[in-house]
Design a protein around this motif. Structure first.
Motif, PDB file in Angstrom:
ATOM      1  N   ARG A 215      -8.356  -0.474  -3.162  1.00 26.77           N
ATOM      2  CA  ARG A 215      -8.787   0.337  -2.022  1.00 26.77           C
ATOM      3  C   ARG A 215      -9.278   1.703  -2.485  1.00 26.77           C
TER       4      ARG A 215
ATOM      5  N   TYR B  21      -2.874   3.294   5.633  1.00 25.73           N
ATOM      6  CA  TYR B  21      -4.101   3.072   4.858  1.00 25.73           C
ATOM      7  C   TYR B  21      -4.632   4.380   4.270  1.00 25.73           C
TER       8      TYR B  21
ATOM      9  N   GLY C 291      -7.133   0.287  12.282  1.00 30.95           N
ATOM     10  CA  GLY C 291      -6.564   0.840  11.060  1.00 30.95           C
ATOM     11  C   GLY C 291      -5.129   1.311  11.219  1.00 30.95           C
TER      12      GLY C 291
ATOM     13  N   TYR D 175       0.810  -1.217   0.000  1.00 27.28           N
ATOM     14  CA  TYR D 175       0.000   0.000   0.000  1.00 27.28           C
ATOM     15  C   TYR D 175       0.842   1.266   0.000  1.00 27.28           C
TER      16      TYR D 175
END
Length: 230
Positions: free
Chosen positions: A25, A57, A53, A14
């Motif tokens: 995402r 992210y 989280g 990510y």
């Protein structure tokens, strides 16, 4: 390096906005961004609790977007987690997602959780997780992988999660799979195997009775489910 490890890096890197995982995402959170816009237009600010989280992210959302909408994100992770100091729009808090007693009822505009529900434990804890998430928020966005998608998203191994537990334990004791090294003991192997308990569509709908359920697809197959309540 095993094939599943390579796949895990390509799908779950990510930090790379061009990776498959980042692209999925980015597409997935469109309803979440709509929710943030709606709240900002109504209140002039947005408070989000991100249960389980990470700041990483939120890298898929431009910082300017969060700043312009006065978004404050409280990132909650289990006690003992290595949390960075608060900075920018982020506040980091230690708490169990199944017991958010430190937060009052409806104290956040939006509750967010991405690929966390499957990690909270058995069914009773899943139910409690959802109750707490709904209690502390006015709206929510929750995503979790689909049990019936053929590739297990943590071990990145086809049909892995459909095998009996003893077979999965044997595999993680002998092979590097996905994000994980070879388990050093039977105990470690069992913990890895129990690391994720994926849910089906029916189970997800039962947990989120009041939400609109979206299905995320990959090559036409239902990859994950998203519960959205505005």
């Amino acid at each position: 390096m095993s094939i599943t490890s390579v796949l895990a890096k390509r799908f779950s890197n990510y930090d790379n906005q061009q990776s498959v995982g980042s692209k999925l995402r980015t597409k997935r959170i469109a309803p979440l961004l709509e929710m943030i816009d709606d709240v900002f237009n109504k209140h002039g600010k947005v408070s989000v609790i991100d249960i389980g989280g990470s700041e990483q992210y939120w890298g898929i959302v431009p910082l300017q977007y969060l700043t312009e909408r006065h978004v404050k994100i409280t990132v909650v992770n289990l006690p003992g987690s290595r949390l960075p100091p608060d900075h920018g729009p982020f506040r980091f808090v230690e708490s169990d997602g199944c017991d958010l007693a430190r937060f009052g009822d409806k104290s956040f505009h939006i509750a967010h959780s991405n690929s966390v529900l499957e990690h909270v434990g058995d069914w009773q804890r899943k139910v409690q997780f959802v109750k707490e998430l709904e209690r502390v928020s006015q709206a929510y966005f929750v995503q979790t992988p689909n049990f019936w998608f053929p590739i297990e998203p943590h071990f990145m191994t086809p049909f892995f999660h459909w095998l009996p537990a003893p077979a999965r334990i044997w595999l993680v004791r002998h092979f590097k799979l996905g994000h994980f090294e070879i388990a050093e003991s039977v105990g470690d192997a069992v913990m890895l195997v129990e690391h994720a308990g994926l849910v089906t569509n029916d189970m997800f709908r039962y947990l989120f009775k009041d939400a609109r359920i979206l299905t995320e697809r990959f090559f036409g197959l239902p990859k994950s489910f998203i519960a959205v309540k505005k």
